[in-house]
Design a protein around this motif. Structure first.
Motif, PDB file in Angstrom:
ATOM      1  N   ASP A   1     -13.229  48.234  -3.123  1.00  0.00           N
ATOM      2  CA  ASP A   1     -13.670  48.257  -4.517  1.00  0.00           C
ATOM      3  C   ASP A   1     -15.139  48.682  -4.588  1.00  0.00           C
ATOM      4  O   ASP A   1     -15.899  48.536  -3.622  1.00  0.00           O
ATOM      5  CB  ASP A   1     -13.531  46.877  -5.158  1.00  0.00           C
ATOM      6  N   VAL A   2     -15.510  49.178  -5.738  1.00  0.00           N
ATOM      7  CA  VAL A   2     -16.914  49.512  -5.996  1.00  0.00           C
ATOM      8  C   VAL A   2     -17.354  48.775  -7.252  1.00  0.00           C
ATOM      9  O   VAL A   2     -16.688  48.851  -8.292  1.00  0.00           O
ATOM     10  CB  VAL A   2     -17.123  51.027  -6.191  1.00  0.00           C
ATOM     11  N   LEU A   3     -18.459  48.034  -7.154  1.00  0.00           N
ATOM     12  CA  LEU A   3     -19.026  47.354  -8.317  1.00  0.00           C
ATOM     13  C   LEU A   3     -20.160  48.196  -8.895  1.00  0.00           C
ATOM     14  O   LEU A   3     -21.016  48.698  -8.148  1.00  0.00           O
ATOM     15  CB  LEU A   3     -19.571  45.973  -7.935  1.00  0.00           C
TER      16      LEU A   3
ATOM     17  N   PRO B   1     -21.945  43.659 -18.297  1.00  0.00           N
ATOM     18  CA  PRO B   1     -22.877  44.475 -17.519  1.00  0.00           C
ATOM     19  C   PRO B   1     -22.356  44.932 -16.162  1.00  0.00           C
ATOM     20  O   PRO B   1     -23.067  45.636 -15.450  1.00  0.00           O
ATOM     21  CB  PRO B   1     -24.074  43.540 -17.345  1.00  0.00           C
ATOM     22  N   VAL B   2     -21.154  44.502 -15.775  1.00  0.00           N
ATOM     23  CA  VAL B   2     -20.623  44.850 -14.456  1.00  0.00           C
ATOM     24  C   VAL B   2     -19.214  45.414 -14.631  1.00  0.00           C
ATOM     25  O   VAL B   2     -18.414  44.878 -15.412  1.00  0.00           O
ATOM     26  CB  VAL B   2     -20.574  43.633 -13.516  1.00  0.00           C
ATOM     27  N   ALA B   3     -18.930  46.501 -13.910  1.00  0.00           N
ATOM     28  CA  ALA B   3     -17.594  47.080 -13.907  1.00  0.00           C
ATOM     29  C   ALA B   3     -17.115  47.213 -12.468  1.00  0.00           C
ATOM     30  O   ALA B   3     -17.920  47.211 -11.520  1.00  0.00           O
ATOM     31  CB  ALA B   3     -17.579  48.437 -14.601  1.00  0.00           C
ATOM     32  N   VAL B   4     -15.797  47.328 -12.312  1.00  0.00           N
ATOM     33  CA  VAL B   4     -15.175  47.472 -10.995  1.00  0.00           C
ATOM     34  C   VAL B   4     -14.331  48.740 -10.996  1.00  0.00           C
ATOM     35  O   VAL B   4     -13.599  49.007 -11.960  1.00  0.00           O
ATOM     36  CB  VAL B   4     -14.284  46.261 -10.657  1.00  0.00           C
ATOM     37  N   VAL B   5     -14.466  49.519  -9.941  1.00  0.00           N
ATOM     38  CA  VAL B   5     -13.592  50.682  -9.731  1.00  0.00           C
ATOM     39  C   VAL B   5     -12.713  50.380  -8.525  1.00  0.00           C
ATOM     40  O   VAL B   5     -13.213  49.987  -7.461  1.00  0.00           O
ATOM     41  CB  VAL B   5     -14.406  51.972  -9.484  1.00  0.00           C
ATOM     42  N   ARG B   6     -11.409  50.579  -8.693  1.00  0.00           N
ATOM     43  CA  ARG B   6     -10.468  50.365  -7.591  1.00  0.00           C
ATOM     44  C   ARG B   6      -9.579  51.597  -7.440  1.00  0.00           C
ATOM     45  O   ARG B   6      -9.187  52.212  -8.416  1.00  0.00           O
ATOM     46  CB  ARG B   6      -9.604  49.136  -7.867  1.00  0.00           C
ATOM     47  N   GLY B   7      -9.275  51.919  -6.219  1.00  0.00           N
ATOM     48  CA  GLY B   7      -8.392  53.047  -5.964  1.00  0.00           C
ATOM     49  C   GLY B   7      -9.088  54.245  -5.367  1.00  0.00           C
ATOM     50  O   GLY B   7      -8.474  55.292  -5.179  1.00  0.00           O
ATOM     51  N   LEU B   8     -10.380  54.096  -5.051  1.00  0.00           N
ATOM     52  CA  LEU B   8     -11.144  55.188  -4.430  1.00  0.00           C
ATOM     53  C   LEU B   8     -11.794  54.688  -3.148  1.00  0.00           C
ATOM     54  O   LEU B   8     -13.013  54.743  -2.978  1.00  0.00           O
ATOM     55  CB  LEU B   8     -12.213  55.711  -5.394  1.00  0.00           C
TER      56      LEU B   8
END
Length: 440
Positions: free
Chosen positions: A43-45, A204-211
């Motif tokens: 994951d990327v925060l 203020p924080v998001a998560v990217v999943r799948g990369l």
């Protein structure tokens, strides 16, 4: 960075709910972990810089925002009215140095994190220690962009993320070689997170999943978002228009030592194009520029000038040793890879038959030629070329005309040595403009 750019069929991005209001001294990683975010390896925060600044006590008192911007500014890039684009202490080029006066108590402003890359490392390490996951972290901030209207988020700090994806050396779908493609992966991630985050919504924080391919392996050398900032040498748009003009004028120096790097004739011609925009009397064009692009032409001219100079010095009674020293001091022209000889012509001048007015007429043309030479020197500086204006051709105009086969009415007005400076210019002693001004 060794991973090829991988196309994923899909990915998810969502804002992380449940974060409390961040206070000075808070541990961002622990606050995120307390929301039970369900993070997994890869994951990327995407963390808004504002909460990092608050946690790192970057809320400071300031009499006004402009005062804080001054304190955070290293270099003004461009200014229009009250708006300033500047390079700040973090090396970022942005509006107002990143100083934020919104949603802060009266009399205070919020500065960017002191070291955004280090902030990202602390959050990543904290999440690893707390949750046992290997994630990437990107610290984001909102930027405007040249040539584009509107704002978007970009990466100002990163840890555990391949911030750049270098595709050079590969081929596209048609087999064409890729020679200039370097993708700003961290900025792409920041922009994706901006779609779901929100100041007003308190997300203020998001998560990217799948990369997962964008997350660096623990053994990879740490590369932060600082790698996204162009170096001065690679930045073709380092200054705004008026700032570029002032920079070229104030930073122009007389260069006396040049490298062997060849001079681009096109750059010299562009400088000539700038030179001939100078003002001139009676709508005339008194400038001519003789460009000595061959070594043979330069040597022919300089040998003839040297012989004339030596003859003059001997007539003045100078010793041979003194003559040799003076000639060596004049080698700035001989050591340059490119020479230009600016000349004055007085076509279109008026003849009054009166010595006072005829003298003034010639002086007008001399001043106009000097303005053209100054334009030429400044334009060369803008082309990143060093130069030295040397007056010696004015002392042997007949010799110069003969060596270069010039018309009899062309008056050589010095010579300009041109090339790439072999060493940084010396600092010029500060001059107080007021010392040269009289007001009536």
């Amino acid at each position: 960075m060794t991973s090829p750019r991988t196309t994923s069929p899909s990915y998810r991005v969502w804002a992380l709910p449940g974060l409390p209001e961040v206070r000075p001294g808070d541990d961002i990683a622990k606050l995120i972990a307390a929301t039970e975010p369900g993070l997994v390896d890869g994951d990327v925060l995407l963390v808004t810089s504002k909460i990092v600044s608050k946690a790192e006590r970057r809320l400071v008192e300031a009499g006004d925002r402009e005062e804080a911007i001054d304190a955070e500014t290293v270099r003004v890039v461009a200014r229009r009215g009250a708006l300033r684009i500047v390079e700040n202490r973090q090396g970022l080029v942005m509006a107002a140095a990143g100083v934020d006066a919104s949603n802060t108590p009266a009399g205070t402003v919020l500065l960017l994190p002191e070291d955004p890359d280090a902030s990202a490392v602390r959050i990543r390490d904290g999440l690893r220690d707390t949750l046992g996951v290997e994630v990437g972290v990107v610290i984001t901030d909102t930027f405007g962009r040249p040539w584009r209207t509107g704002l978007t988020d970009v990466a100002i700090g990163a840890a555990g993320v391949r911030v750049l994806d270098d595709l050079r050396g590969g081929v596209d779908a048609h087999g064409n070689p890729l020679s200039a493609t370097v993708v700003a992966t961290a900025d792409e991630l920041a922009a994706a997170g901006d779609l779901v985050k929100g100041k007003a919504a308190g997300l203020p924080v998001a998560v990217v999943r799948g990369l997962p391919h964008v997350v660096a392996e623990p053994t990879e050398a740490a590369v932060g978002a600082r790698a996204l900032v162009r170096t001065a040498a690679d930045d073709m748009f380092r200054l705004g228009t008026s700032e570029a003009v002032r920079e070229a004028v104030t930073q122009r120096r007389t260069v006396r030592a040049f490298t062997d790097e060849p001079v681009d004739p096109g750059a010299v011609r562009r400088a000539v194009a700038a030179a001939v925009t100078a003002p001139a009397p009676h709508h005339t064009t008194p400038w001519r520029f003789v460009l000595l692009e061959s070594e043979e032409s330069r040597t022919r001219l300089l040998d003839a000038m040297r012989d004339a100079w030596i003859a003059d010095l001997r007539r003045d009674g100078k010793s041979e040793d003194s003559i040799a020293k003076r000639v060596r001091r004049g080698d700035v022209l001989r050591n340059a890879p490119y020479l230009a000889v600016p000349c004055m012509v007085m076509d279109g001048s008026h003849h009054y038959g009166d010595e006072r007015r005829d003298t003034a007429e010639r002086e007008m043309f001399v001043v106009a030629t000097g303005a053209g030479v100054q334009n030429f020197l400044v334009a060369l500086a803008g082309e990143r070329l060093g130069s030295a204006w040397v007056s010696s051709t004015m002392f042997c105009r007949d010799v110069v005309r003969e060596a270069l086969d010039l018309p009899a009415n062309w008056d050589p007005m010095g010579a300009v040595a041109i090339g790439h400076a072999a060493e940084p210019p010396r600092e010029r002693a500060a001059r107080d403009a007021g010392a040269f001004i009289e007001v009536r």
